[in-house]
Design a protein around this motif. Structure first.
Motif, PDB file in Angstrom:
ATOM      1  N   SER A 161      14.760  13.555  68.633  1.00  0.00           N
ATOM      2  CA  SER A 161      14.278  12.962  67.384  1.00  0.00           C
ATOM      3  C   SER A 161      12.987  12.185  67.616  1.00  0.00           C
ATOM      4  O   SER A 161      12.049  12.225  66.800  1.00  0.00           O
ATOM      5  N   ALA A 162      12.946  11.454  68.742  1.00  0.00           N
ATOM      6  CA  ALA A 162      11.749  10.692  69.071  1.00  0.00           C
ATOM      7  C   ALA A 162      10.547  11.599  69.311  1.00  0.00           C
ATOM      8  O   ALA A 162       9.397  11.190  69.099  1.00  0.00           O
ATOM      9  N   SER A 163      10.786  12.838  69.716  1.00  0.00           N
ATOM     10  CA  SER A 163       9.704  13.796  69.986  1.00  0.00           C
ATOM     11  C   SER A 163       9.404  14.655  68.769  1.00  0.00           C
ATOM     12  O   SER A 163       8.591  15.596  68.862  1.00  0.00           O
ATOM     13  N   GLY A 164      10.036  14.364  67.646  1.00  0.00           N
ATOM     14  CA  GLY A 164       9.778  15.133  66.441  1.00  0.00           C
ATOM     15  C   GLY A 164      10.514  16.457  66.384  1.00  0.00           C
ATOM     16  O   GLY A 164      10.151  17.325  65.573  1.00  0.00           O
ATOM     17  N   ILE A 165      11.498  16.632  67.193  1.00  0.00           N
ATOM     18  CA  ILE A 165      12.271  17.876  67.208  1.00  0.00           C
ATOM     19  C   ILE A 165      13.602  17.631  66.513  1.00  0.00           C
ATOM     20  O   ILE A 165      14.251  16.602  66.731  1.00  0.00           O
ATOM     21  N   ASP A 166      13.980  18.569  65.646  1.00  0.00           N
ATOM     22  CA  ASP A 166      15.229  18.417  64.886  1.00  0.00           C
ATOM     23  C   ASP A 166      16.440  18.631  65.810  1.00  0.00           C
ATOM     24  O   ASP A 166      16.649  19.747  66.287  1.00  0.00           O
ATOM     25  N   PRO A 167      17.223  17.582  66.069  1.00  0.00           N
ATOM     26  CA  PRO A 167      18.404  17.756  66.943  1.00  0.00           C
ATOM     27  C   PRO A 167      19.417  18.744  66.368  1.00  0.00           C
ATOM     28  O   PRO A 167      20.106  19.445  67.105  1.00  0.00           O
ATOM     29  N   GLY A 168      19.497  18.787  65.007  1.00  0.00           N
ATOM     30  CA  GLY A 168      20.456  19.712  64.400  1.00  0.00           C
ATOM     31  C   GLY A 168      20.149  21.156  64.737  1.00  0.00           C
ATOM     32  O   GLY A 168      21.060  21.958  65.007  1.00  0.00           O
ATOM     33  N   ALA A 169      18.843  21.509  64.727  1.00  0.00           N
ATOM     34  CA  ALA A 169      18.471  22.887  65.052  1.00  0.00           C
ATOM     35  C   ALA A 169      18.782  23.205  66.513  1.00  0.00           C
ATOM     36  O   ALA A 169      19.240  24.301  66.846  1.00  0.00           O
ATOM     37  N   VAL A 170      18.540  22.212  67.383  1.00  0.00           N
ATOM     38  CA  VAL A 170      18.836  22.417  68.806  1.00  0.00           C
ATOM     39  C   VAL A 170      20.338  22.566  69.019  1.00  0.00           C
ATOM     40  O   VAL A 170      20.801  23.437  69.773  1.00  0.00           O
ATOM     41  N   ASN A 171      21.117  21.719  68.330  1.00  0.00           N
ATOM     42  CA  ASN A 171      22.576  21.799  68.471  1.00  0.00           C
ATOM     43  C   ASN A 171      23.108  23.128  67.958  1.00  0.00           C
ATOM     44  O   ASN A 171      24.025  23.713  68.538  1.00  0.00           O
ATOM     45  N   GLN A 172      22.489  23.600  66.846  1.00  0.00           N
ATOM     46  CA  GLN A 172      22.934  24.883  66.306  1.00  0.00           C
ATOM     47  C   GLN A 172      22.612  26.017  67.274  1.00  0.00           C
ATOM     48  O   GLN A 172      23.413  26.932  67.479  1.00  0.00           O
ATOM     49  N   ALA A 173      21.443  25.944  67.901  1.00  0.00           N
ATOM     50  CA  ALA A 173      21.075  26.981  68.861  1.00  0.00           C
ATOM     51  C   ALA A 173      21.906  26.892  70.131  1.00  0.00           C
ATOM     52  O   ALA A 173      22.138  27.898  70.824  1.00  0.00           O
ATOM     53  N   SER A 174      22.413  25.687  70.429  1.00  0.00           N
ATOM     54  CA  SER A 174      23.200  25.495  71.658  1.00  0.00           C
ATOM     55  C   SER A 174      24.703  25.707  71.428  1.00  0.00           C
ATOM     56  O   SER A 174      25.480  25.658  72.383  1.00  0.00           O
ATOM     57  N   ALA A 175      25.083  25.901  70.168  1.00  0.00           N
ATOM     58  CA  ALA A 175      26.516  26.055  69.848  1.00  0.00           C
ATOM     59  C   ALA A 175      26.993  27.459  70.219  1.00  0.00           C
ATOM     60  O   ALA A 175      27.135  28.334  69.360  1.00  0.00           O
ATOM     61  N   ILE A 176      27.153  27.675  71.487  1.00  0.00           N
ATOM     62  CA  ILE A 176      27.593  28.984  71.996  1.00  0.00           C
ATOM     63  C   ILE A 176      29.077  28.910  72.322  1.00  0.00           C
ATOM     64  O   ILE A 176      29.526  27.985  73.008  1.00  0.00           O
ATOM     65  N   ARG A 177      29.818  29.834  71.806  1.00  0.00           N
ATOM     66  CA  ARG A 177      31.257  29.845  72.042  1.00  0.00           C
ATOM     67  C   ARG A 177      31.547  30.068  73.531  1.00  0.00           C
ATOM     68  O   ARG A 177      30.866  30.867  74.185  1.00  0.00           O
TER      69      ARG A 177
END
Length: 402
Positions: A146-162
């Motif tokens: 968030s401090a770097s201007g990157i959306d954590p939600g998008a990163v979490n969604q991309a990292s949500a690997i089963r």
């Protein structure tokens, strides 16, 4: 043994056998020492089932709390990580650092995360440490993103690997391990029961001979009927004890959740009971024939040493080879009396099949027929000869003359 006279009159051979067997069974089961030994064995058996179940039963639960500006986010993340790692974590609340330290000291909390530190009273378990460290790393990563201007939600969604699914190549492994455990305990009990009841047969033979009660008994009961009845009566008592032990053990294991009763779990127990009958018959004949050669209890150990050594060797083979298999184990599993100790654990480990059980059982029965005849001849030829030890050939020779 007692000196009660057994009268059969004109009864048949098997009537005499029944009378002697009933006498042996009744006198032994009324013995206070036997009753105490059965009680002690059952207490030990129940304890061996209950204690591991109490210690290892269920997953451990951890109580944690969080302090600081990210406590809500840390709590939610920790709960998600705990579910992913299959760790039972319960999140509580504390007012401040002092309340947290008191809760830790009182044992109400296992850990508290405060200002980037994990607080514990004494130690931190590895599963809980993994959950808390993972939760902290995830929250810190989101803050930096968030401090770097990157959306954590998008990163979490991309990292949500089963997680990768697991495929077990041997789906019966857990069940087989449970069967092995049952067979191991059964082997210990089988060894102890064979040694105990065969020693009873041997000491009973010597006691009757040294007190000359056998001379009174043989006046009305044929020698073979006396030997058969003695082995049968003590053997029935041993089988009863084995049955009680098996039923109590399985019931306790099922009640504590250690074993789920099924045909696959009961089969090893049934095999232990079956091979107790065969193994006892084989060893009891040998013990009785050897015991008939001496007239004093002091000389008994000397003549039964070969049989006790054979039984110990069979037990060690079952313990060290039974569940591993191999050529030596397979060969011994068909050779009486080794088969009596080896068949149950090897069956539990899937080293031998039901057909192989039947073949080994048939071989043991054939060996038993020959052994019974040999033991009966030795018993007849030696049981009435008082004094020093009767030689093997001398006992057989006397039996032929008789």
């Amino acid at each position: 043994m007692g000196g009660r006279r057994v009268s059969t009159g004109g009864s048949t051979f098997w009537s005499a056998v029944r009378l002697v067997a009933r006498r042996e069974f009744t006198e032994r089961i009324r013995d206070r020492g036997f009753q105490i030994s059965v009680g002690v064995m059952l207490v030990i058996l129940l304890a061996s089932v209950a204690i591991p179940a109490a210690i290892g039963g269920g997953s451990e639960k951890y109580d944690v709390a969080f302090l600081g500006p990210q406590q809500a986010q840390l709590a939610q993340t920790a709960e998600r990580q705990a579910a992913l790692l299959d760790v039972d974590v319960r999140v509580g609340t504390v007012a401040d650092r002092a309340a947290a330290e008191k809760a830790l000291a009182d044992g109400k909390l296992d850990a508290v995360v405060a200002d980037g530190r994990i607080l514990v009273d004494t130690t931190l378990s590895d599963p809980l440490a993994a959950v808390l460290q993972s939760a902290w790393a995830t929250v810190e990563r989101d803050l930096r993103l968030s401090a770097s201007g990157i959306d954590p939600g998008a990163v979490n969604q991309a990292s949500a690997i089963r997680p990768m699914p697991k495929t077990t190549l041997d789906p019966d492994a857990d069940e087989r391990d449970t069967r092995k455990g049952i067979a191991f305990v059964g082997t210990l009990v089988l060894y102890g029961m064979l040694m105990l009841f065969c020693m009873w047969v041997a000491s009973g033979v010597v006691e009757e001979k040294s007190s000359r009660i056998v001379e009174i008994l043989l006046a009305t009961v044929p020698a073979r009927a006396l030997l058969t009845g003695k082995i049968l009566g003590i053997g029935l008592l041993g089988l009863l004890q084995m049955l009680v032990t098996a039923v109590v053990g399985l019931a306790a294991a099922s009640a504590f959740g250690s074993v789920e009763l099924s045909g696959a779990m009961i089969y090893p127990v049934a095999l232990v009971l079956l091979w107790f009958v065969v193994g006892y018959a084989l060893y009891a004949c040998m013990f009785a024939a050897a015991a008939a050669r001496v007239s004093r209890q002091e000389d008994l150990q000397n003549v039964i040493t070969p049989m006790t050594s054979l039984l110990i060797a069979s037990f060690l083979a079952a313990i060290f080879l039974g569940q591993k298999g191999g050529t030596i184990a397979h060969v011994l599993s068909y050779i009486p009396p080794f088969s009596a100790m080896l068949q149950p654990p090897m069956t539990a480990a899937d080293e031998v099949s039901v057909v192989e059980n039947l073949v080994a059982f048939a071989i043991a029965l054939l060996a038993l027929v020959g052994l019974v005849r040999l033991a009966a001849r030795m018993y007849e030829g030696a049981v009435l000869r008082m004094g020093g030890k009767v030689g093997f050939k001398e006992a057989l020779g006397t039996a032929r003359k008789g």
